[in-house]
Design an enzyme around this catalytic site. Structure first.
Site: not given
Ligand code: DOR
Length: 435
Positions: A67, A70-71, A159, A186, A239, A312
Site C-alpha cells: 500500500h 506514488l504520485r 483507495d 478503503h 489501513h 500507506d
C-alpha cells in the site's frame, strides 16, 4: 554475478527458517540457503563470488509494501515512480504496490503501462500497479478489470476514496474474484466522516476540530464483510485503525470468510493525543485514534487478525501540508520509517521477529498473489538485510522520498535496513557498509 551472504540470522517464515546460515545468489535467483556454504565452494570459484559477511544482521525475504502512493503521473512534485522506488529500497522494500489515485487515476491500461515503464526506467524496487475499481475512482462505473489485469495490475482499489455504492462493490467483488484479483477496500462511510479532521473523541472536543467517528470505518467494514460473505468472494481491508474494525475482522475470519486486512505503523505508534500540537504532519485518513484503538490494533497484529503491515506511504509537498489544519492534505511519508517503527513491536513483545517479517513480506505476497516473500531455492533474489541494533535519528531532510511529511522527524530509532537486494542486484547499501 554470484553473491554469498554469510553469517546472518536468516528468517524465512515461508519455510519456518530462523537460523544463522548463508545464502547464495546467482543470476538474480536464490540458489540455496545453508550452513557454511563457503566451504562447499571450490577455491577457484570463490574468487569470482562477492562475499558479504553479515554477522549480527538479520536477513529476510525482501520486504513488500502492498500500500504505497506514488504520485506519477500528474503529481510529480509530490513523488515520482523513481523517487518513491528509491525511498522504498532505502526503507528495505524490494517490492511496492502503488495505489491508483494519481492524476489521472490509474483506471485504464495506458496509465498502468506508463507506471510500469517508469518503474523499469528507475530500476530500483519492483513496482506493482493497483488499478481503480471505478472510473476516475468516482464510484459510479466499474473499470475494465480484464484489460487492467492484462496490463499488469495486481489488485483493485479506489483507495483514498471508498466505494459508497454497495451494489457497485458487490459487482466489483464478483468480477474481480472471477479474475483472481484482490479488492482492497478503503472503508469510510463519507456520510459519517463528512467534514471530519481527526478522530472523534475527547481530543477532537478539546481541540475544536470536527471528528471522524470510528463507525465511519467500521460501518463499511461490516458492509464489505457481508458482501464478501454473500458473494463468497474475498476482500482485503485497507489501513485498519479502530478497535471495532479489528473485532469485526476477527469475527469474520473466525466464521471462515475470506477477509484479509492491514494496518500501518502510525496506527500502532501514535494516538490522537498527539494532535494537540495541531501539526498537519499528523493529519492522515483514517485519522490517528485513541489509546484503546492502538492497543486493539496491536492485539489484532498479535493474533493474526491483521495480516499485513503496510506503509500507506502518502507523500505530500510543503505546499499541501503547511496550511491551516482544515485545508492540509491527509497522509504520512512512510517508506523510510516503517520498518524501524515496526521493529518496535518486536521489542515490545507484540510480535516475534519472524511474525513481523511475515506481516511485511510473506503475507502481502500471498494476498497479492506475488511469487515473492520467500528465500526458497529458485525464488527471485529479493533480500532485505536489517541491522536490528543500529541507532539512527529520523531526519526528513535526508529522505529520498520527495514527501517530507513525517511526524517521526527527530525520533530516535533502533534497527534499519542496511542492504536491499532486488533480483540479485544491490539497490541500496548503507554508505558505511562500503561494499
Ligand atoms: O492519509 C491518506 N492519504 N489516506 C488516504 O486514504 C489517501 C492518502 C493519499 O493519497 O494521500
Amino acid at each position: 554475478m554470484k553473491i554469498l551472504l554469510t553469517g546472518a540470522r536468516i528468517i524465512d517464515p515461508a519455510q519456518t527458517i530462523d537460523a544463522i546460515a548463508d545464502v547464495l545468489l546467482e543470476n538474480g535467483k536464490i540458489v540455496k540457503t545453508g550452513v557454511d556454504l563457503l566451504s562447499s565452494i571450490k577455491s577457484k570459484d570463490a574468487a569470482k563470488i562477492k562475499i558479504l559477511e553479515l554477522g549480527g544482521m538479520v536477513l529476510t525475504p525482501g520486504l513488500i509494501d502492498m500500500h504505497t502512493h506514488l504520485r506519477e503521473p500528474g503529481l510529480e512534485y509530490k513523488e515520482t515512480v523513481a523517487s518513491g522506488a528509491k525511498a522504498a529500497v532505502v526503507g528495505g522494500f524490494t517490492s511496492i504496490a502503488c495505489m491508483p489515485n494519481t492524476d489521472p487515476i490509474n483506471d485504464n491500461r495506458s496509465i498502468t503501462e506508463f507506471i510500469k515503464r517508469k518503474a523499469v526506467e528507475a530500476d530500483l524496487a519492483n513496482v506493482y500497479p493497483i488499478g481503480a475499481i471505478s472510473k476516475d475512482s468516482a464510484g459510479h462505473q466499474l473499470t475494465e478489470f480484464w484489460d487492467l489485469k492484462e496490463a499488469g495490475i495486481v489488485a483493485l482499489s479506489d483507495d483514498g476514496k471508498p466505494v459508497m455504492d454497495a451494489a457497485l462493490m458487490r459487482h466489483a467483488m464478483e468480477y474481480a474474484d472471477s479474475l483472481g484479483l484482490p479488492i482492497i477496500s478503503h472503508c469510510e462511510d463519507t456520510n459519517l466522516s463528512a467534514g471530519g479532521q481527526m478522530n472523534e473523541g475527547y481530543y477532537s472536543t478539546i481541540l475544536g476540530l470536527r471528528g471522524i467517528p470510528g463507525i465511519a470505518e467500521e460501518a463499511m467494514i461490516a458492509r464489505d464483510i457481508l458482501i464478501a460473505e454473500f458473494t463468497k468472494t474475498q476482500v482485503h481491508i485497507a489501513h485498519v485503525s479502530t478497535a471495532g474494525s479489528v473485532r469485526l475482522i476477527r469475527e469474520a475470519k473466525k466464521r471462515g470468510l475470506k477477509i484479509t486486512a492491514e494496518t500501518a505503523p502510525h496506527y500502532f505508534t501514535l494516538t490522537d493525543e498527539a494532535l494537540q500540537t495541531y501539526s498537519t504532519s499528523l493529519k492522515v485518513n483514517p485519522p490517528l485514534r485513541s489509546a484503546d484503538d492502538v492497543k486493539a490494533v496491536k492485539e489484532g497484529l498479535a493474533d493474526g487478525t491483521l495480516d499485513a503491515i503496510v506503509t500507506d506511504h502518502a507523500p505530500h509537498a510543503r505546499t499541501d501540508k503547511e496550511l491551516e489544519f482544515e485545508y492540509a492534505a491527509n497522509g504520512i511519508s512512510g517508506l523510510e520509517t516503517s520498518l524501524s517503527l515496526s521493529l518496535r513491536l518486536v521489542s515490545e513483545g507484540v510480535l516475534t521477529l519472524p511474525e513481523l517479517i511475515a506481516a511485511m513480506s510473506l503475507n502481502p505476497a500471498r494476498i497479492l498473489n506475488l511469487p515473492k516473500g520467500t528465500l526458497k531455492a529458485g525464488a527471485d533474489a529479493d533480500i532485505t538485510v536489517i541491522d536490528p541494533q543500529l541507532l539512527w535519528t529520523v531526519d526528513v531532510q535526508t529522505f529520498c522520498s520527495k514527501g517530507r511529511n513525517s511526524p517521526f522527524h527527530g525520533w530516535e530509532m533502533r534497527g534499519k535496513a542496511i542492504l536491499t537486494i532486488v533480483g540479485g542486484e544491490i539497490k541500496y547499501a548503507l554508505p558505511s557498509l562500503k561494499i
